[in-house]
Design a protein around this motif. Structure first.
Motif, PDB file in Angstrom:
ATOM      1  N   GLN B  49       0.862  -1.181  -0.087  1.00 37.54           N
ATOM      2  CA  GLN B  49      -0.191   0.022   0.128  1.00 37.54           C
ATOM      3  C   GLN B  49       0.797   1.159  -0.180  1.00 37.54           C
ATOM      4  O   GLN B  49       0.539   2.189   0.689  1.00 37.54           O
ATOM      5  CB  GLN B  49      -0.974  -0.085   1.105  1.00 37.54           C
ATOM      6  CG  GLN B  49      -1.909  -1.460   1.282  1.00 37.54           C
ATOM      7  CD  GLN B  49      -2.678  -1.339   2.694  1.00 37.54           C
ATOM      8  OE1 GLN B  49      -3.342  -0.250   2.962  1.00 37.54           O
ATOM      9  NE2 GLN B  49      -2.898  -2.619   3.233  1.00 37.54           N
ATOM     10  N   THR B  50       1.945   1.030  -0.811  1.00 34.31           N
ATOM     11  CA  THR B  50       2.894   2.328  -0.590  1.00 34.31           C
ATOM     12  C   THR B  50       2.164   3.615  -1.563  1.00 34.31           C
ATOM     13  O   THR B  50       1.606   3.640  -2.432  1.00 34.31           O
ATOM     14  CB  THR B  50       4.091   2.133  -1.817  1.00 34.31           C
ATOM     15  OG1 THR B  50       4.385   0.541  -1.345  1.00 34.31           O
ATOM     16  CG2 THR B  50       5.181   2.812  -1.597  1.00 34.31           C
ATOM     17  N   ARG B  53       4.132  10.922  -1.659  1.00 28.86           N
ATOM     18  CA  ARG B  53       3.865  12.287  -1.727  1.00 28.86           C
ATOM     19  C   ARG B  53       2.333  12.351  -2.184  1.00 28.86           C
ATOM     20  O   ARG B  53       1.816  12.966  -2.815  1.00 28.86           O
ATOM     21  CB  ARG B  53       4.704  13.077  -2.750  1.00 28.86           C
ATOM     22  CG  ARG B  53       5.934  13.100  -2.347  1.00 28.86           C
ATOM     23  CD  ARG B  53       6.735  14.113  -3.297  1.00 28.86           C
ATOM     24  NE  ARG B  53       8.085  14.686  -2.877  1.00 28.86           N
ATOM     25  CZ  ARG B  53       8.394  15.344  -2.166  1.00 28.86           C
ATOM     26  NH1 ARG B  53       7.532  16.104  -1.458  1.00 28.86           N
ATOM     27  NH2 ARG B  53       9.910  15.408  -1.579  1.00 28.86           N
ATOM     28  N   GLY B  54       1.299  11.359  -1.257  1.00 27.77           N
ATOM     29  CA  GLY B  54      -0.217  11.629  -1.491  1.00 27.77           C
ATOM     30  C   GLY B  54      -0.465  10.464  -2.448  1.00 27.77           C
ATOM     31  O   GLY B  54      -1.900  10.324  -2.715  1.00 27.77           O
ATOM     32  N   ASN B  55       0.290   9.963  -3.405  1.00 24.17           N
ATOM     33  CA  ASN B  55      -0.257   9.236  -4.320  1.00 24.17           C
ATOM     34  C   ASN B  55       0.245   7.565  -4.294  1.00 24.17           C
ATOM     35  O   ASN B  55       1.594   7.383  -3.952  1.00 24.17           O
ATOM     36  CB  ASN B  55       0.225   9.620  -5.920  1.00 24.17           C
ATOM     37  CG  ASN B  55      -0.330  10.944  -6.111  1.00 24.17           C
ATOM     38  OD1 ASN B  55      -1.641  11.317  -6.017  1.00 24.17           O
ATOM     39  ND2 ASN B  55       0.468  11.966  -6.444  1.00 24.17           N
ATOM     40  N   SER B  56      -0.650   6.604  -4.673  1.00 25.71           N
ATOM     41  CA  SER B  56      -0.167   5.289  -4.763  1.00 25.71           C
ATOM     42  C   SER B  56       1.130   5.077  -5.728  1.00 25.71           C
ATOM     43  O   SER B  56       1.244   5.941  -6.679  1.00 25.71           O
ATOM     44  CB  SER B  56      -1.348   4.483  -5.176  1.00 25.71           C
ATOM     45  OG  SER B  56      -0.888   3.087  -5.156  1.00 25.71           O
ATOM     46  N   SER B  57       2.127   4.387  -5.080  1.00 26.54           N
ATOM     47  CA  SER B  57       3.525   4.196  -6.021  1.00 26.54           C
ATOM     48  C   SER B  57       3.469   2.672  -6.047  1.00 26.54           C
ATOM     49  O   SER B  57       3.500   2.181  -5.070  1.00 26.54           O
ATOM     50  CB  SER B  57       4.202   5.140  -5.618  1.00 26.54           C
ATOM     51  OG  SER B  57       5.600   4.639  -6.515  1.00 26.54           O
ATOM     52  N   VAL B  58       3.842   2.282  -7.090  1.00 23.33           N
ATOM     53  CA  VAL B  58       4.406   0.868  -7.478  1.00 23.33           C
ATOM     54  C   VAL B  58       5.970   0.720  -7.114  1.00 23.33           C
ATOM     55  O   VAL B  58       6.467  -0.258  -7.448  1.00 23.33           O
ATOM     56  CB  VAL B  58       4.035   0.506  -8.845  1.00 23.33           C
ATOM     57  CG1 VAL B  58       2.771   0.378  -9.207  1.00 23.33           C
ATOM     58  CG2 VAL B  58       4.886   1.151 -10.146  1.00 23.33           C
ATOM     59  N   GLY B 124       4.118   3.108   3.816  1.00 21.67           N
ATOM     60  CA  GLY B 124       3.657   1.549   3.424  1.00 21.67           C
ATOM     61  C   GLY B 124       3.702   0.800   4.582  1.00 21.67           C
ATOM     62  O   GLY B 124       3.909   1.007   5.527  1.00 21.67           O
ATOM     63  N   GLU B 125       3.420  -0.453   4.114  1.00 18.12           N
ATOM     64  CA  GLU B 125       2.973  -1.484   5.097  1.00 18.12           C
ATOM     65  C   GLU B 125       3.996  -2.713   4.811  1.00 18.12           C
ATOM     66  O   GLU B 125       4.327  -2.772   3.750  1.00 18.12           O
ATOM     67  CB  GLU B 125       1.464  -2.240   4.814  1.00 18.12           C
ATOM     68  CG  GLU B 125       0.434  -1.444   5.126  1.00 18.12           C
ATOM     69  CD  GLU B 125       0.105  -0.906   6.502  1.00 18.12           C
ATOM     70  OE1 GLU B 125       0.286  -1.998   7.521  1.00 18.12           O
ATOM     71  OE2 GLU B 125      -0.044   0.137   6.687  1.00 18.12           O
TER      72      GLU B 125
END
Lengths: 151, 151
Positions: B49-50, B53-58, B124-125
């Motif tokens: 669940q990274t 700066r406020g956006n999901s990232s792969v 992230g988790e």
């Protein structure tokens, strides 16, 4: 334990170079809820016997120390004379400069590391001991400081 | 003890961003006379669940951990997707990226720091807990990572 090149692998200190030690020291004190430590200044060259890249240097720095668990955090504001602190600050900007390890037999450790192409950057004396910064940046991505304290 | 913003001031980890984790991990192992640790890779975004700066990232990173006394040294080789690791590596080059502290109540700590104009950079988790990198660079000259481990 295989002790590696230093004889131990216990990081005793992280050193951070800064432009304004009073401001950053106050920020750390506020952040961690501790008293702002006194700022000290390193000894003059006649006492510190400071050498930087093989030459005597009159460089001095203001220092402040915070105890963060078993680890000491050191803030360093260098003057404008030649030193590893000033060089790092000019090249990298403010930020972490070194991790430090306590060693025994400073001269032998320096010789051992120089034999591995990790050169002595700077050395000097302080009350109760001596330090050496080794150019381990290429291998370890950080400068290693050796600290030897008198018994 | 006045506990400051985090509730403690015990540095538990130093993180260093690198370009080639296998090479640098081997250099640390040789230098400190320890076995080269296994390199792991962070979870995919569906698990981690990274957010950067406020956006999901792969973005993912390869990690290697060394225990250096009471402190853990973490090597981080980020991929090319947006992350604080990649940003730092591109802007500063290889070197120390963060110091980490174990906290309780991650959400409250993030809110508290954001109220002091220290923004959340990335979170992230991981198995057994979660992390948050806070933009403390302006004040402390280093990024602070918060770690919260499940009981």
């Amino acid at each position: 334990m295989n002790s590696g090149l230093l004889g131990n692998h216990f990081i005793t200190q992280i050193g951070i170079v800064v432009n304004d030690i009073e401001k950053t020291s106050q920020a750390y004190a506020d952040f961690f809820g501790v008293n702002k430590p006194d700022t000290i200044i390193t000894d003059t060259v006649d006492i510190a016997q400071t050498e930087y890249r093989g030459n005597s240097s009159v460089a001095r720095a203001k220092l402040a120390f915070f105890n963060m668990g078993s680890l000491q955090l050191e803030l360093i504001e260098p003057d404008l004379h030649p030193s590893t602190w000033r060089e790092y600050l000019d090249e990298h900007g403010e930020g972490p400069h070194h991790i430090a390890f306590v060693v025994e037999g400073m001269k032998e450790k320096i010789t051992l590391l120089e034999g591995k192409q990790m050169q002595l950057l700077q050395k000097g004396e302080y009350t109760g001991g001596r330090y050496a910064y080794m150019d381990t940046f290429k291998e370890l991505k950080v400068i290693v400081e050796l600290l030897e304290n008198d018994k």
